[in-house]
Design a protein around this motif. Sequence first.
Motif, PDB file in Angstrom:
ATOM      1  N   PHE A  39     -29.317  -9.578 -17.210  1.00 49.16           N
ATOM      2  CA  PHE A  39     -29.053  -8.164 -16.880  1.00 49.16           C
ATOM      3  C   PHE A  39     -28.363  -8.064 -15.519  1.00 49.16           C
ATOM      4  CE2 PHE A  39     -30.376  -4.150 -14.923  1.00 49.16           C
ATOM      5  CZ  PHE A  39     -29.992  -3.245 -15.896  1.00 49.16           C
ATOM      6  N   TYR A  40     -28.945  -8.731 -14.530  1.00 49.16           N
ATOM      7  CA  TYR A  40     -28.371  -8.688 -13.179  1.00 49.16           C
ATOM      8  C   TYR A  40     -27.059  -9.469 -13.130  1.00 49.16           C
ATOM      9  CZ  TYR A  40     -32.370  -6.385 -11.042  1.00 49.16           C
ATOM     10  OH  TYR A  40     -33.317  -5.464 -10.688  1.00 49.16           O
ATOM     11  N   GLU A  72     -24.831 -10.322 -15.474  1.00 53.41           N
ATOM     12  CA  GLU A  72     -23.691  -9.659 -16.133  1.00 53.41           C
ATOM     13  C   GLU A  72     -23.313  -8.367 -15.415  1.00 53.41           C
ATOM     14  OE1 GLU A  72     -24.759  -9.240 -20.218  1.00 53.41           O
ATOM     15  OE2 GLU A  72     -24.756 -11.410 -20.538  1.00 53.41           O
ATOM     16  N   GLY A  73     -24.324  -7.702 -14.890  1.00 54.07           N
ATOM     17  CA  GLY A  73     -24.063  -6.478 -14.131  1.00 54.07           C
ATOM     18  C   GLY A  73     -23.175  -6.756 -12.936  1.00 54.07           C
ATOM     19  N   PHE A  74     -23.535  -7.778 -12.163  1.00 55.20           N
ATOM     20  CA  PHE A  74     -22.736  -8.128 -10.980  1.00 55.20           C
ATOM     21  C   PHE A  74     -21.341  -8.606 -11.394  1.00 55.20           C
ATOM     22  CE2 PHE A  74     -26.902  -8.661  -8.729  1.00 55.20           C
ATOM     23  CZ  PHE A  74     -26.660  -7.689  -7.775  1.00 55.20           C
ATOM     24  N   MET A  88     -18.736  -5.904 -12.305  1.00 54.43           N
ATOM     25  CA  MET A  88     -18.432  -4.864 -11.314  1.00 54.43           C
ATOM     26  C   MET A  88     -16.971  -4.920 -10.888  1.00 54.43           C
ATOM     27  SD  MET A  88     -21.655  -4.621  -8.710  1.00 54.43           S
ATOM     28  CE  MET A  88     -21.368  -6.235  -8.099  1.00 54.43           C
ATOM     29  N   ILE A 100     -15.398  -2.282  -8.082  1.00 57.25           N
ATOM     30  CA  ILE A 100     -15.506  -2.008  -6.641  1.00 57.25           C
ATOM     31  C   ILE A 100     -16.757  -2.663  -6.051  1.00 57.25           C
ATOM     32  CG2 ILE A 100     -16.765   0.188  -6.904  1.00 57.25           C
ATOM     33  CD1 ILE A 100     -14.835   1.104  -4.556  1.00 57.25           C
ATOM     34  N   LYS A 118     -16.467  -5.761  -3.743  1.00 58.20           N
ATOM     35  CA  LYS A 118     -16.074  -5.465  -2.358  1.00 58.20           C
ATOM     36  C   LYS A 118     -17.304  -4.974  -1.574  1.00 58.20           C
ATOM     37  CE  LYS A 118     -12.082  -3.229  -1.979  1.00 58.20           C
ATOM     38  NZ  LYS A 118     -11.201  -2.032  -1.971  1.00 58.20           N
ATOM     39  N   LEU A 119     -18.101  -4.150  -2.240  1.00 49.68           N
ATOM     40  CA  LEU A 119     -19.287  -3.596  -1.561  1.00 49.68           C
ATOM     41  C   LEU A 119     -20.302  -4.688  -1.247  1.00 49.68           C
ATOM     42  CD1 LEU A 119     -19.845  -0.280  -3.553  1.00 49.68           C
ATOM     43  CD2 LEU A 119     -18.825  -0.557  -1.307  1.00 49.68           C
ATOM     44  N   LEU A 172     -19.245  -6.605   1.692  1.00 45.99           N
ATOM     45  CA  LEU A 172     -19.506  -5.820   2.907  1.00 45.99           C
ATOM     46  C   LEU A 172     -20.992  -5.862   3.275  1.00 45.99           C
ATOM     47  CD1 LEU A 172     -17.519  -3.968   4.547  1.00 45.99           C
ATOM     48  CD2 LEU A 172     -18.688  -2.069   3.487  1.00 45.99           C
ATOM     49  N   ILE A 173     -21.848  -5.748   2.256  1.00 45.68           N
ATOM     50  CA  ILE A 173     -23.299  -5.800   2.503  1.00 45.68           C
ATOM     51  C   ILE A 173     -23.673  -7.158   3.091  1.00 45.68           C
ATOM     52  CG2 ILE A 173     -25.565  -5.896   1.367  1.00 45.68           C
ATOM     53  CD1 ILE A 173     -24.542  -3.745  -0.579  1.00 45.68           C
ATOM     54  N   LYS A 216     -22.540  -7.419   6.666  1.00 46.49           N
ATOM     55  CA  LYS A 216     -23.358  -6.536   7.509  1.00 46.49           C
ATOM     56  C   LYS A 216     -24.750  -7.129   7.745  1.00 46.49           C
ATOM     57  CE  LYS A 216     -24.786  -2.886   5.603  1.00 46.49           C
ATOM     58  NZ  LYS A 216     -24.842  -1.562   4.974  1.00 46.49           N
ATOM     59  N   LEU A 217     -25.374  -7.608   6.662  1.00 46.20           N
ATOM     60  CA  LEU A 217     -26.720  -8.168   6.816  1.00 46.20           C
ATOM     61  C   LEU A 217     -26.694  -9.414   7.710  1.00 46.20           C
ATOM     62  CD1 LEU A 217     -28.270  -7.721   3.265  1.00 46.20           C
ATOM     63  CD2 LEU A 217     -28.768  -6.438   5.330  1.00 46.20           C
ATOM     64  N   LEU A 273     -26.423  -8.076  11.227  1.00 50.55           N
ATOM     65  CA  LEU A 273     -27.646  -7.390  11.680  1.00 50.55           C
ATOM     66  C   LEU A 273     -28.818  -8.348  11.820  1.00 50.55           C
ATOM     67  CD1 LEU A 273     -27.738  -4.097   9.554  1.00 50.55           C
ATOM     68  CD2 LEU A 273     -27.143  -4.359  11.936  1.00 50.55           C
ATOM     69  N   LEU A 274     -29.061  -9.131  10.767  1.00 55.08           N
ATOM     70  CA  LEU A 274     -30.302  -9.908  10.728  1.00 55.08           C
ATOM     71  C   LEU A 274     -30.176 -11.264  11.415  1.00 55.08           C
ATOM     72  CD1 LEU A 274     -31.423  -9.114   7.074  1.00 55.08           C
ATOM     73  CD2 LEU A 274     -32.181  -8.047   9.181  1.00 55.08           C
ATOM     74  N   ALA A 301     -24.247   1.471  -0.291  1.00 58.61           N
ATOM     75  CA  ALA A 301     -24.013   0.084   0.141  1.00 58.61           C
ATOM     76  C   ALA A 301     -23.680   0.029   1.626  1.00 58.61           C
ATOM     77  CB  ALA A 301     -22.881  -0.523  -0.670  1.00 58.61           C
ATOM     78  N   ILE A 328     -31.849  -1.414  12.373  1.00 56.87           N
ATOM     79  CA  ILE A 328     -31.651  -1.618  13.822  1.00 56.87           C
ATOM     80  C   ILE A 328     -32.679  -0.824  14.615  1.00 56.87           C
ATOM     81  CG2 ILE A 328     -30.063  -1.245  15.753  1.00 56.87           C
ATOM     82  CD1 ILE A 328     -27.831  -2.082  14.022  1.00 56.87           C
ATOM     83  N   PHE A 341     -35.697  -2.789  14.902  1.00 58.51           N
ATOM     84  CA  PHE A 341     -35.580  -3.820  15.947  1.00 58.51           C
ATOM     85  C   PHE A 341     -35.824  -3.181  17.314  1.00 58.51           C
ATOM     86  CE2 PHE A 341     -32.054  -6.127  13.337  1.00 58.51           C
ATOM     87  CZ  PHE A 341     -33.004  -6.510  12.406  1.00 58.51           C
ATOM     88  N   PHE A 359     -26.093  -0.905 -13.738  1.00 59.08           N
ATOM     89  CA  PHE A 359     -25.717  -1.934 -14.715  1.00 59.08           C
ATOM     90  C   PHE A 359     -26.135  -1.586 -16.141  1.00 59.08           C
ATOM     91  CE2 PHE A 359     -26.672  -5.091 -11.048  1.00 59.08           C
ATOM     92  CZ  PHE A 359     -25.470  -4.769 -10.443  1.00 59.08           C
ATOM     93  N   LYS A 391     -26.859  -1.105 -21.795  1.00 60.59           N
ATOM     94  CA  LYS A 391     -27.903  -2.104 -22.045  1.00 60.59           C
ATOM     95  C   LYS A 391     -29.268  -1.482 -22.320  1.00 60.59           C
ATOM     96  CE  LYS A 391     -25.785  -5.915 -19.528  1.00 60.59           C
ATOM     97  NZ  LYS A 391     -24.632  -5.306 -18.873  1.00 60.59           N
ATOM     98  N   LEU A 441     -19.940  -1.904  15.878  1.00 61.84           N
ATOM     99  CA  LEU A 441     -20.366  -2.257  14.517  1.00 61.84           C
ATOM    100  C   LEU A 441     -20.415  -1.025  13.603  1.00 61.84           C
ATOM    101  CD1 LEU A 441     -21.625  -4.332  12.487  1.00 61.84           C
ATOM    102  CD2 LEU A 441     -23.838  -3.658  13.381  1.00 61.84           C
ATOM    103  N   LEU A 449     -18.240   0.110  10.316  1.00 67.65           N
ATOM    104  CA  LEU A 449     -18.827   0.456   9.009  1.00 67.65           C
ATOM    105  C   LEU A 449     -18.342   1.822   8.534  1.00 67.65           C
ATOM    106  CD1 LEU A 449     -22.533  -0.706   9.396  1.00 67.65           C
ATOM    107  CD2 LEU A 449     -20.816  -1.663   7.872  1.00 67.65           C
ATOM    108  N   ILE A 472     -12.867   2.920   1.847  1.00 63.69           N
ATOM    109  CA  ILE A 472     -13.223   2.598   0.453  1.00 63.69           C
ATOM    110  C   ILE A 472     -13.426   3.889  -0.348  1.00 63.69           C
ATOM    111  CG2 ILE A 472     -14.916   1.454  -1.040  1.00 63.69           C
ATOM    112  CD1 ILE A 472     -15.493  -0.477   1.285  1.00 63.69           C
ATOM    113  N   GLN A 479     -11.234   5.260  -3.541  1.00 67.12           N
ATOM    114  CA  GLN A 479     -11.891   5.532  -4.821  1.00 67.12           C
ATOM    115  C   GLN A 479     -11.608   6.954  -5.283  1.00 67.12           C
ATOM    116  OE1 GLN A 479     -13.268   3.075  -6.309  1.00 67.12           O
ATOM    117  NE2 GLN A 479     -13.929   4.219  -8.111  1.00 67.12           N
TER     118      GLN A 479
END
Lengths: 72, 509
Positions: free
Chosen positions: A11-12, A14-16, A19, A21, A24-25, A28-29, A32-33, A36-37, B67, B75, B78, B119, B123, B486, B490, B497, B501
Amino acid sequence: MTGLFKRIWLFYFEGFRSMKIGKKLWLLIAIKLFLLLVVIKWLFFPNILETHFNSDTQRSEYILEYLTQPKE
Amino acid sequence: MEHIDMLVDWSRAQFALTALYHWLFVPLTLGLTFIVAIMETIYVKTGDEWWKKTTKFWMTVLAINFAIGLATGIIMEFEFGTNWSNYSWIVGDIFGAPLAIEGLMAFFMESTFFAVMFFGWDKVSKKMHLLSTWLVAIGSNLSALWILVANGWMQHPMGMRFNPDTARNEMQNFWDVLFNPNAVNKFLHTVSSSYVLASLFVIGVSAWYLLKRREVKFAKRSIIVAASFGLLASLYSISTGDQSAYQVAQTQPMKLAAMEGLYKGENRAGIVAFGILNPKKKPGDDHDPFLMKVEIPGALSFLGYHDLQAFVPGVDDLLYGNEKHQIAAIQKKIDEGKIAVAALKAYKEAKKSGNKQRAKAALERFRAHEKYLGYGYLKKPEDAVPNIALTFYSFHTMVGLGTWFLILLILTLYYTMINEIEKKRWVLYAALWSIPLAYVAHEMGWIVAEVGRQPWAIQDLLPVGMAASNLASTSVMITFWLFAILFTGLLIAEVKIMTTQIKNGPEEH
């Protein structure tokens, strides 16, 4: 049970894969993570009370000292 | 001393920056999830494939916003540990519990129902998909509830007791914290105004299509749903705003006085419909607070106390006291606060030396004065006054824009219902340009809430100066600019984007 996990995985997956757009997202995630992390958290954001003291008792003492010695 | 002031200022600026940027993403998600759920419900009810296409387009826009906004709030967590470690320790589990619930809910919602929503079109069954969409809407709004419960507690702390042994506030009653009237009103006002923002976003984008003479059927259908939803939300937002003002009057009267630039309290106090503050005015002096103003008599008394004749205290009454209305001067509270601080110190020392009798007496003294503990850290009474100009102008900008949004929602709904919207190009342009205005109104709302309650991190108990960690102000300054870069990056990515779209239109997603 294995069948259920396989269905969830597909499910996940095939979903990914389907996709447009979303790819691209997700990129970006991920960027970003990472920023940040890993970069920001690691370089600039240690938890002061966690890193400077070993126990909650020490942390309490520090805060009590701070609260009862006001800055003039 | 100068170092500490700079540190606190930079820490506050950094937190404000991250919170304001984070809030650029959140309200659209909160509102758009419901708009998408309504559209999908119409699709499931009617079986009309046009509604499915409409739903899928706005769902893609939601995905982009979600997203890019994802984890921007982290942040702030943090920062609690780094810049506000004293505060984080003192708030204890009052803050920890709601934030933990929010984290768990967000994780489960995002990893399951969000996935089904995006998704699962071919399904799972139509009804299962619709259920997932509604659960995403409800779940994301409930996530906001826990954050706003934590914020509401800072504005009006209740349901806890300060433990002088651990220096932490301990939760005594979870339900008091959850149903804190300040938190309930804050939640309802925040989410309802988020629905207005999302509705204006959908209407604005649809107006752009109509101005370009593209996607006409899609745009009109989107406007009908968004304007109906937005109109109901706008009316409800006015009612929750009224309740919020009532709460502020009861628990944060200094904030109410700052919101209205009211220095000298009065019966039958009016609301300033439009006004320019006198920049020379200081608390306690004889300058007129306004260079000019247009006032609605009695409205502030009614808003704050639901009584047209009620006395509304001004900044000077709250600062220097008002015997007639039994308002204690801040200096008296500072004196009481200092007794609380001294008693806490005596308790700590008596415990250390093992003198139980002295410890008991000190604790009793502390309990008798602890509700003014925070005042014990103020240097002078004037420190209890927030930035009046910023609070006043932010409040009036928010209210003015909120009124405009109500008019715009009525106009767009009316002209779309009578099928005249395409001819009313000025309404379409107004709708398009109201997208950024909706964001401005939201940010102003947060400025009123947060600047208006200064100097408090926790109302009456902990001023921001005592809440901040002892860091080098230069490192806080560097991270401030890092975040600014940052988050701006974003935001640019989101706008780019999103506009691509939207230009592609509902056929391409």
